[in-house]
Design a protein around this motif. Structure first.
Motif, PDB file in Angstrom:
ATOM      1  N   LEU A 312       0.885  -1.162  -0.015  1.00  0.00           N
ATOM      2  CA  LEU A 312       0.211  -0.125  -0.025  1.00  0.00           C
ATOM      3  C   LEU A 312       0.921   1.222   0.003  1.00  0.00           C
ATOM      4  N   ARG A 313       2.044   1.256   0.797  1.00  0.00           N
ATOM      5  CA  ARG A 313       2.795   2.352   0.853  1.00  0.00           C
ATOM      6  C   ARG A 313       3.366   2.794  -0.578  1.00  0.00           C
ATOM      7  N   GLU A 314       3.781   1.564  -1.586  1.00  0.00           N
ATOM      8  CA  GLU A 314       4.143   1.890  -2.766  1.00  0.00           C
ATOM      9  C   GLU A 314       2.925   2.742  -3.562  1.00  0.00           C
ATOM     10  N   ALA A 315       1.808   2.575  -3.215  1.00  0.00           N
ATOM     11  CA  ALA A 315       0.677   3.067  -3.995  1.00  0.00           C
ATOM     12  C   ALA A 315       0.342   4.432  -3.440  1.00  0.00           C
ATOM     13  N   GLY A 316       1.135   4.715  -2.233  1.00  0.00           N
ATOM     14  CA  GLY A 316       0.700   6.116  -1.395  1.00  0.00           C
ATOM     15  C   GLY A 316      -0.308   6.040  -0.440  1.00  0.00           C
ATOM     16  N   ILE A 317      -0.318   4.795   0.122  1.00  0.00           N
ATOM     17  CA  ILE A 317      -1.378   4.693   1.217  1.00  0.00           C
ATOM     18  C   ILE A 317      -0.648   4.027   2.401  1.00  0.00           C
ATOM     19  N   LEU A 318      -0.679   4.898   3.514  1.00  0.00           N
ATOM     20  CA  LEU A 318      -0.047   4.509   4.757  1.00  0.00           C
ATOM     21  C   LEU A 318      -1.276   3.931   5.603  1.00  0.00           C
ATOM     22  N   VAL A 319      -0.956   2.591   6.075  1.00  0.00           N
ATOM     23  CA  VAL A 319      -1.490   1.955   7.299  1.00  0.00           C
ATOM     24  C   VAL A 319      -0.315   1.422   8.112  1.00  0.00           C
ATOM     25  N   ARG A 320      -0.897   0.940   9.142  1.00  0.00           N
ATOM     26  CA  ARG A 320       0.154   0.391  10.279  1.00  0.00           C
ATOM     27  C   ARG A 320       0.084  -1.241  10.434  1.00  0.00           C
ATOM     28  N   THR A 334      -6.938   3.512   9.733  1.00  0.00           N
ATOM     29  CA  THR A 334      -7.685   4.284  10.426  1.00  0.00           C
ATOM     30  C   THR A 334      -9.045   4.392   9.644  1.00  0.00           C
ATOM     31  N   VAL A 335     -10.033   4.670   9.973  1.00  0.00           N
ATOM     32  CA  VAL A 335     -11.332   5.059   9.115  1.00  0.00           C
ATOM     33  C   VAL A 335     -10.945   6.464   8.529  1.00  0.00           C
ATOM     34  N   GLY A 336     -11.287   6.490   7.186  1.00  0.00           N
ATOM     35  CA  GLY A 336     -11.051   7.758   6.596  1.00  0.00           C
ATOM     36  C   GLY A 336     -12.281   8.300   5.788  1.00  0.00           C
ATOM     37  N   THR A 337     -11.983   9.124   4.853  1.00  0.00           N
ATOM     38  CA  THR A 337     -13.412   9.561   4.192  1.00  0.00           C
ATOM     39  C   THR A 337     -13.729   8.606   3.339  1.00  0.00           C
ATOM     40  N   LYS A 338     -14.912   8.759   2.743  1.00  0.00           N
ATOM     41  CA  LYS A 338     -15.306   7.973   1.809  1.00  0.00           C
ATOM     42  C   LYS A 338     -14.466   7.760   0.626  1.00  0.00           C
ATOM     43  N   ASN A 339     -14.002   8.874   0.209  1.00  0.00           N
ATOM     44  CA  ASN A 339     -13.154   8.777  -1.034  1.00  0.00           C
ATOM     45  C   ASN A 339     -11.866   8.042  -0.726  1.00  0.00           C
ATOM     46  N   GLN A 340     -11.084   8.479   0.556  1.00  0.00           N
ATOM     47  CA  GLN A 340      -9.913   7.758   0.736  1.00  0.00           C
ATOM     48  C   GLN A 340     -10.129   6.293   0.851  1.00  0.00           C
ATOM     49  N   GLN A 341     -11.400   5.847   1.428  1.00  0.00           N
ATOM     50  CA  GLN A 341     -11.564   4.664   1.708  1.00  0.00           C
ATOM     51  C   GLN A 341     -11.798   3.668   0.372  1.00  0.00           C
ATOM     52  N   GLN A 342     -12.556   4.477  -0.671  1.00  0.00           N
ATOM     53  CA  GLN A 342     -12.608   3.808  -1.888  1.00  0.00           C
ATOM     54  C   GLN A 342     -11.363   3.489  -2.479  1.00  0.00           C
ATOM     55  N   THR A 343     -10.477   4.739  -2.218  1.00  0.00           N
ATOM     56  CA  THR A 343      -9.182   4.356  -3.199  1.00  0.00           C
ATOM     57  C   THR A 343      -8.422   3.250  -2.434  1.00  0.00           C
ATOM     58  N   LEU A 344      -8.542   3.070  -1.112  1.00  0.00           N
ATOM     59  CA  LEU A 344      -7.768   2.036  -0.250  1.00  0.00           C
ATOM     60  C   LEU A 344      -8.316   0.685  -0.719  1.00  0.00           C
ATOM     61  N   LEU A 345      -9.596   0.657  -0.967  1.00  0.00           N
ATOM     62  CA  LEU A 345     -10.111  -0.767  -1.112  1.00  0.00           C
ATOM     63  C   LEU A 345      -9.891  -1.144  -2.539  1.00  0.00           C
ATOM     64  N   ALA A 346      -9.822  -0.224  -3.641  1.00  0.00           N
ATOM     65  CA  ALA A 346      -9.494  -0.409  -4.959  1.00  0.00           C
ATOM     66  C   ALA A 346      -8.154  -1.041  -4.957  1.00  0.00           C
ATOM     67  N   GLU A 347      -7.067  -0.479  -4.304  1.00  0.00           N
ATOM     68  CA  GLU A 347      -5.705  -0.571  -4.357  1.00  0.00           C
ATOM     69  C   GLU A 347      -5.636  -1.978  -3.634  1.00  0.00           C
ATOM     70  N   LEU A 348      -6.182  -2.343  -2.545  1.00  0.00           N
ATOM     71  CA  LEU A 348      -6.203  -3.591  -2.161  1.00  0.00           C
ATOM     72  C   LEU A 348      -6.425  -4.707  -3.016  1.00  0.00           C
ATOM     73  N   LYS A 349      -8.046  -4.518  -3.714  1.00  0.00           N
ATOM     74  CA  LYS A 349      -8.490  -5.345  -4.689  1.00  0.00           C
ATOM     75  C   LYS A 349      -7.312  -5.774  -5.796  1.00  0.00           C
ATOM     76  N   SER A 350      -6.488  -4.563  -6.204  1.00  0.00           N
ATOM     77  CA  SER A 350      -5.420  -4.946  -7.164  1.00  0.00           C
ATOM     78  C   SER A 350      -4.344  -5.674  -6.508  1.00  0.00           C
ATOM     79  N   ILE A 351      -4.075  -5.445  -5.326  1.00  0.00           N
ATOM     80  CA  ILE A 351      -2.862  -6.339  -4.587  1.00  0.00           C
ATOM     81  C   ILE A 351      -3.391  -7.530  -4.528  1.00  0.00           C
ATOM     82  N   LEU A 352      -4.625  -7.800  -4.062  1.00  0.00           N
ATOM     83  CA  LEU A 352      -5.070  -9.183  -3.808  1.00  0.00           C
ATOM     84  C   LEU A 352      -5.167  -9.879  -4.978  1.00  0.00           C
TER      85      LEU A 352
END
Ligand code: PLP
Length: 355
Positions: A312-320, A334-352
């Motif tokens: 996720l870090r490579e995609a510009g998303i920081l988690v712990r 961390t719970v984010g804005t709806k937009n941030q969460q959509q980007t995170l979920l899309a990135e996770l989908k592509s990682i997985l």
């Protein structure tokens, strides 16, 4: 190691704070800051501050802020002490009540990693109570410990909360046992123990403006407790730094905590976003612990938390995540804005799934 350091310092492993990214284009979901901007009334009050108040020392007792907090918590002013973040309040508490107590304090085995640091620097060690199978706090085991207890509610990093009746029974089980509840994640659904302060003089609660009021940069925290416990904390504060909260922070925090419309709406948004994030993660195959905080602890059957964090870090998303054995599978988001969460979920989908 240094020959000038005390033996305690030579043995100490200091707390490692989460990364504060210098770039503004990252999606920062790694240190549990509130996803929304703070109360605009509070920000305006900060801008309008009289320069004279900055020329002079601030009120050492933070009187106006203390009153605003007491009103918010429906307690008396002498039940409240304000300091520079709840970390400072907790350090005061360790010094005031746990430094030479005969019994070591008990903490849950999986919890805020600052506690062991204070126990080493300011106290005389710790007793760790193993978690239950489902990673909740083992309340029977905590209650059967004969010394003081310290735990966050909701716990971190699990995000799970304990019930008010469990808190009531641990306070009642031994009136001479100090119970410290770290409510840093107050305001996102868990029941607060604040009303129990009137009933139990052995209960100390610590709270923060960092999460519930979106003011992590301001560094303001507070304690709620009996007059006697608050006076104990004040004695430590005044032996360490009598002006821990600056004039600007006192002003902004007092307006922020009085802006109940902001608080109610902001908390409701986080709770709604949290449910969406949980559903999105579960849809991708994650196991997600129940949360009453502004973050989720999740694990995926095929990837460790550390691997996901790096990708996720490579995609510009920081988690712990953590490399310790008990937490290795988990990632804290961390719970984010709806937009941030959509980007995170899309990135996770592509990682997985590479999609
Ligand atoms: C459980 C817990 N307690 C206390 C704190 C410290 O909060 P503050 O910003 O008020 O120092 C944190 C911060 O992340 C936390 O997670």
């Amino acid at each position: 190691m240094s020959r000038f350091w005390s033996s305690t310092l030579n043995r100490l492993s200091p707390y490692v704070p989460g990364e504060q990214a210098q770039r503004s284009d990252v999606i920062k979901l790694n240190t549990n800051e509130h996803a929304l901007p703070p109360s605009s009334e509070a920000l305006e009050a900060g801008k309008a501050i009289d320069p004279e108040r900055l020329r002079k020392y601030p009120d050492p007792h933070s009187k106006a802020l203390t009153k605003a907090i007491a009103d918010f918590c429906k307690l008396a002013e002498d039940n409240v002490l304000v300091a520079n973040g709840s970390d400072e309040i907790l350090a005061f508490a360790w010094t005031a009540f746990l430094s030479d107590s005969e019994q070591q304090p008990a903490i849950p085995a999986m919890t805020y990693t600052f506690y062991p640091v204070w126990a080493q620097l300011l106290g005389n060690g710790l007793h760790r109570v193993p978690m239950r199978e489902n990673l909740s706090i083992d309340f029977e085991a905590m209650s059967s410990w004969s010394g003081p207890v310290v735990f966050p509610n909701p716990n971190a990093p699990t995000a799970m909360a304990v019930s008010l009746s469990d808190i009531e029974s641990i306070c009642a089980s031994d009136p001479d046992r100090l119970v410290i509840i770290d409510e840093a994640y107050y305001g996102f659904g868990a029941k607060t123990a604040a009303p129990l302060i009137r009933q139990f003089d052995n209960l100390l609660i610590t709270r923060s403006f960092s999460k519930s009021h979106a003011l992590a940069g301001l560094r303001v925290g507070y304690a709620l407790g009996s007059r006697d416990l608050i006076e104990g904390l004040r004695r430590v504060k005044d032996s360490f730094n009598s002006y821990p909260v600056d004039a600007h922070a006192q002003t902004v925090a007092a307006v922020a905590i009085s802006d109940s419309d902001w608080f109610e709406q902001a908390s409701a948004t986080i709770i709604e976003n949290r449910a969406e994030l949980k559903a999105g993660l579960e849809g991708l195959g994650f196991d997600v612990l129940p949360s009453e905080a502004n973050f989720l602890l999740a694990k995926h059957p095929q990837h460790t938390g550390v691997t996901l964090t790096e990708k996720l870090r490579e995609a510009g998303i920081l988690v712990r995540s953590w490399s310790s054995e008990d937490l290795l599978p988990w990632v804290r988001i961390t719970v984010g804005t709806k937009n941030q969460q959509q980007t995170l979920l899309a990135e996770l989908k592509s990682i997985l799934f590479g999609a």
